[in-house]
Design a protein around this motif. Sequence first.
Motif, mmCIF file in Angstrom:
data_model
loop_
_atom_site.group_PDB
_atom_site.id
_atom_site.type_symbol
_atom_site.label_atom_id
_atom_site.label_comp_id
_atom_site.label_asym_id
_atom_site.label_seq_id
_atom_site.Cartn_x
_atom_site.Cartn_y
_atom_site.Cartn_z
ATOM 1 N N SER A 20 32.817 -1.318 -31.882
ATOM 2 C CA SER A 20 32.962 -0.343 -30.813
ATOM 3 C C SER A 20 31.981 -0.601 -29.683
ATOM 4 N N ASN A 21 30.867 -1.223 -29.980
ATOM 5 C CA ASN A 21 29.911 -1.618 -28.958
ATOM 6 C C ASN A 21 29.302 -2.937 -29.383
ATOM 7 N N ILE A 77 38.176 -0.471 -25.645
ATOM 8 C CA ILE A 77 37.384 -1.703 -25.612
ATOM 9 C C ILE A 77 38.195 -2.867 -26.174
ATOM 10 N N GLY A 96 37.297 6.165 -24.781
ATOM 11 C CA GLY A 96 37.006 4.796 -24.400
ATOM 12 C C GLY A 96 38.002 3.815 -24.980
ATOM 13 N N ARG A 141 34.988 3.558 -20.211
ATOM 14 C CA ARG A 141 34.583 4.862 -20.744
ATOM 15 C C ARG A 141 34.804 5.923 -19.671
ATOM 16 N N SER A 177 34.539 -2.844 -21.725
ATOM 17 C CA SER A 177 34.489 -1.454 -22.181
ATOM 18 C C SER A 177 34.784 -0.510 -21.019
#
Length: 320
Positions: free
Chosen positions: A123-124, A290, A288, A277, A275
Amino acid sequence: MADDIDKECYIDKTYNLISNQVIDSSNYIDDSINNMLINPDSNTTVLIVKNTIHKKTSIDNFFRTKKFTDETDETYISVKLNSTFKSKETNRFNIGVNARIPLSKSTKKYNLFINGLKKDVTSNPITNQLNEQDGTEIGINYFATLVHKIKSRYSLGVNGLNLFTIARYSIEKDFYSWNILSAQEFKYSLKNLFEEETDIYFDKHLSDSRLFRITLLRATQEKNSGMDYSLVLQHYWILNKTAALNLSQLFSGNTQYEYKTKKYRGVTNYTTALSFRKTALRKWFYYGIIPSVNFNKEHNYEANYALNFYLEFYFGHLKK
């Protein structure tokens, strides 16, 4: 039309009720600990210092980056629903909970923390690359007085039956048009024994709406041989007050690791991610998207495509 207004009012009232409960609970815990730490008969007034978010950290505040959560004293509870689809790995769904409850009335500065149910690297792709953590961390932070402009934070907590303690030191400086934040963290736990990590952020503001960041990460663990390292290049764009983009390029590897009974060293992972958001309907509701592509040694550096969707609900006092 009237139904929409009633629905909006109901949503707003419910959100305000929960957020106020978060703040009230924080104040109750704060008052309780404050009463235990000071002499009830003392007339000494405790000076409360409120930290404000600098304009330079607005992007970190919006994206809730690792850099921001490591430094913030903000009161909040964040609930994140996360779905990840991968071309070469199992799809997964995660629910994450993060919280910070400052205890600012105490004679020393403390804050309670809750970190995740699981840190989702996909996710990140630039956070938690070096040390993935499963389970929920619960504990208390203590922020010491600045010494030579060095911020010190000491933490004590548990992750299941695993007791851990952390010492983190950071310093921030401006060098020409760059803002540099360097942090060193030392952690000891019953499960992983001694660990240490270094994070260095180089930020350059290209304009009021654009930020370029270079991040250097390195870490070692007593139980593992070699040193993990990562280089991350990021470009942030603030599209408007409610939306932003982040383009990331990650390179990560190890100085010594074992793969299929043989020992190797070098870069093992390349990840490119975009990404997006945005807040929707309310300032406290985020979503979000991604898309990313990953080239990992485990898949013989063949492209592993991923698509991540998430919803995040934020409860607390939103800072403007």
